[in-house]
Design an enzyme around this catalytic site. Structure first.
Site, mmCIF file in Angstrom:
data_model
loop_
_atom_site.group_PDB
_atom_site.id
_atom_site.type_symbol
_atom_site.label_atom_id
_atom_site.label_comp_id
_atom_site.label_asym_id
_atom_site.label_seq_id
_atom_site.Cartn_x
_atom_site.Cartn_y
_atom_site.Cartn_z
ATOM 1 N N ASP A 24 -10.744 -32.681 -17.699
ATOM 2 C CA ASP A 24 -9.517 -32.319 -17.688
ATOM 3 C C ASP A 24 -9.141 -32.254 -16.052
ATOM 4 O O ASP A 24 -8.928 -31.108 -15.350
ATOM 5 C CB ASP A 24 -9.441 -30.759 -17.986
ATOM 6 N N CYS A 63 -2.714 -34.116 -17.334
ATOM 7 C CA CYS A 63 -1.186 -33.830 -17.129
ATOM 8 C C CYS A 63 -0.598 -34.785 -16.411
ATOM 9 O O CYS A 63 0.517 -34.802 -15.960
ATOM 10 C CB CYS A 63 -1.504 -32.641 -16.232
ATOM 11 N N GLU A 69 -16.922 -27.180 -11.827
ATOM 12 C CA GLU A 69 -15.782 -26.808 -11.207
ATOM 13 C C GLU A 69 -15.815 -26.810 -9.597
ATOM 14 O O GLU A 69 -16.677 -26.189 -9.291
ATOM 15 C CB GLU A 69 -15.228 -25.428 -11.984
ATOM 16 N N CYS A 87 17.661 -27.089 -8.031
ATOM 17 C CA CYS A 87 16.149 -26.589 -7.947
ATOM 18 C C CYS A 87 15.276 -27.549 -8.262
ATOM 19 O O CYS A 87 14.113 -27.808 -7.507
ATOM 20 C CB CYS A 87 16.006 -25.554 -9.319
ATOM 21 N N CYS A 128 13.556 -27.943 -13.591
ATOM 22 C CA CYS A 128 13.774 -28.487 -14.641
ATOM 23 C C CYS A 128 14.396 -30.052 -14.641
ATOM 24 O O CYS A 128 15.100 -30.259 -13.605
ATOM 25 C CB CYS A 128 14.798 -27.730 -15.348
ATOM 26 N N GLN A 152 -3.864 -22.637 -17.445
ATOM 27 C CA GLN A 152 -2.660 -23.184 -17.842
ATOM 28 C C GLN A 152 -1.310 -22.267 -17.871
ATOM 29 O O GLN A 152 -1.419 -21.111 -18.314
ATOM 30 C CB GLN A 152 -2.780 -23.628 -19.269
ATOM 31 N N TYR A 212 -14.460 -30.277 -14.502
ATOM 32 C CA TYR A 212 -13.100 -29.925 -13.964
ATOM 33 C C TYR A 212 -12.804 -28.708 -14.891
ATOM 34 O O TYR A 212 -11.680 -28.569 -15.520
ATOM 35 C CB TYR A 212 -11.994 -30.833 -14.009
ATOM 36 N N CYS A 257 21.890 -23.192 -16.651
ATOM 37 C CA CYS A 257 21.308 -22.671 -15.573
ATOM 38 C C CYS A 257 22.072 -22.910 -14.392
ATOM 39 O O CYS A 257 22.220 -24.301 -13.996
ATOM 40 C CB CYS A 257 19.772 -23.102 -15.356
ATOM 41 N N CYS A 281 14.784 -17.120 -13.420
ATOM 42 C CA CYS A 281 14.368 -18.435 -13.869
ATOM 43 C C CYS A 281 14.211 -18.304 -15.325
ATOM 44 O O CYS A 281 13.461 -17.673 -15.803
ATOM 45 C CB CYS A 281 13.368 -18.976 -12.923
#
Ligand code: SAH
Length: 454
Positions: free
Chosen positions: A377, A405, A329, A78, A81, A280, A308, A72, A155
């Site tokens: 979550d 996450c 939520e 950027c 990544c 997601q 959540y 890339c 991308c």
């Protein structure tokens, strides 16, 4: 050691942020971005602190066996990544290690994770993008740590049709003399192009984030989008953001064409997704993650509390087997999606509350609700401590299933739950964000009194 010195360095480790770590002859730890474990490099020092220094690669003298050609042109500028220069197997090893290390160092827990579940697709897996728009309608990304827009035509993490939509916006802006928003002056119309697609149905949503109430030349915009994107175009919307802020989306959204949502299918459940709701970004891998969450939750015949919950994705995936599902939520639009999703899928044993997890947990506990399974979550900052306390002290569920996450806040919260009477039974990292530095984990905690049964 001083700035601009050239030193020879072997990279022996990688930080969670993806910087290579080496040790200089004088013992100083040196951090070098975009390197791989096993590289021998000549590093150019850019900043020296007491115990460590930062450097950039002057030359790679002996590449690590894990180095691959970067495919890339934007990789350096950027910042989306982290791992395009490293083979995918090594990326998975690093992510698994990151999760294990957090659990050990921050959580004080010795249990090793299950092997990471690798991505099915390492390219074009994202179903969402938000492109800032520069003058002339060019879309791109913000250069790292700045608000300078670097144009980017394609991308590799995003579906090709996102680039088609971006090209349409550019053409429409040029042909109609439509201005782009300027952060410095607060003037100009188009701020962001926000795109979403639904992997299973192919439906595409185009949202134009604008600094104003009206969009000129709307008919041409819609007909160009229809012409270039065909049947997949199901929703074109306007989001109004007139604030001088770097938050992308404003509160108000209106439909210009088609439906106010797109529909995807996850774990056999049809889901409406509207622009302001969380979903997601990697559907295929999210499905695998939620299947593992269900395996950990053992939902059969149980009352489930899904904190959540977003549009209800995780709780609804267990609603067929569960006795009941209560979702909580904070974003109103997501709660409306969740309610609609329950109706569409014919569930009568679900309810969704719009509140903070902190407040709702307290209220539900006071009402005497006692779910046997609690799912959490949370966003990256993890759970508020009061939520963990209400779970452990009041609800006292047999199982807590934690989807995270951020390995660091997961480890912190698992430690807190351990003190409150829960044991970590097992946890599994999933690669939902191939090539980036992010990793998702699902953990199963069991109330110690239930441990022998579990
Ligand atoms: N479980 C959902 C969403 C996870 S993302 C899914 O799998 O798709 C985290 C969600 O928590 C977001 O929808 C966000 O809006 C919500 N959120 C953030 N802070 C919150 C809080 N304090 N209380 C309740 N929800 C919150």
């Amino acid at each position: 050691m001083k700035k601009n010195d050239l030193i020879s360095l072997e990279i022996t480790d990688l930080t969670a942020e993806g910087s290579g770590v080496g040790h200089a002859a004088d013992g100083l730890t040196v951090f070098v971005p975009r390197t791989a474990v096993g590289d021998r490099i000549t590093a150019k020092i850019v900043k020296v602190k007491k115990k460590y220094a930062f450097a950039i690669v002057a030359s790679v003298d002996q590449p690590s066996p894990h180095r691959v050609a970067v495919d890339c042109p934007q990789f350096r500028s950027c910042g989306g990544c982290l791992y395009r220069h490293i083979d995918y197997g090594e990326e998975c090893r690093l992510k698994e290690l990151q999760v294990a290390n957090s659990m050990k160092r921050i959580g004080g827990i010795d249990l090793a994770p299950n092997p990471i579940v690798p991505a099915v697709e390492t390219e074009r897996y994202r179903n969402k993008a938000q492109f800032p728009i520069a003058s002339g309608g060019k879309s791109g990304f913000f250069a790292g740590h700045s608000h300078r827009i670097i144009p980017c035509e394609d991308c590799l993490l995003q579906p090709s049709e996102f680039s088609v939509a971006a090209a349409v916006i550019e053409q429409w802006m040029v042909e109609n003399g439509i201005s782009a928003y300027e952060e410095s002056t607060g003037e100009g119309l188009v701020r962001h192009l926000y795109l979403r697609n639904a992997e299973t149905t192919g439906e595409l949503m185009v949202v134009l984030v604008v600094n104003g109430q009206k969009i000129p030349a709307q008919e041409q915009l819609i007909s160009l989008l229809k012409e270039k994107l065909g049947e997949s175009l199901q929703s074109v919307q306007q989001n109004i953001n007139t604030e001088n802020t770097n938050v992308v989306l404003g509160k108000e959204t209106g439909v210009l064409y088609g439906k106010p949502f797109i529909t995807d299918v996850l774990c056999g459940v049809k889901l409406h997704i509207s622009p302001l709701s969380f979903y997601q970004v990697n559907r295929t891998m999210a499905e695998k993650l939620y299947q593992k969450a269900a395996e950990y939750a053992c939902p059969q015949g149980k009352d489930i509390l899904d904190l959540y919950c977003g549009i209800g994705s995780i709780g609804l995936s267990m609603a067929r087997e569960a006795k009941s599902v209560t979702g909580v939520e904070i974003v109103e639009a997501a709660v409306r999606d969740a309610e609609q999703n329950a109706v569409e899928n014919g569930f009568r044993n679900t309810r969704f509350l719009c509140a903070t997890a902190e407040q709702a947990a307290r209220n539900l506990a006071a009402e005497g609700i006692r779910p046997q399974v609690v799912l959490v979550d949370p966003p990256r900052k993890g759970c508020d401590e009061s939520v963990l306390q209400t779970i452990a002290n009041d609800f006292q569920p047999e199982r807590v299933v934690y989807v995270s996450c951020d390995p660091a806040t997961l480890a912190r919260d698992v430690k807190a739950l351990t003190v409150l009477g829960y044991s970590l039974k097992e946890y599994t990292p999933f690669d939902l964000f191939a090539r980036t530095g992010h990793v998702e984990t699902v953990a199963c905690l069991i109330r110690e009194k239930e441990w022998d049964k579990g």
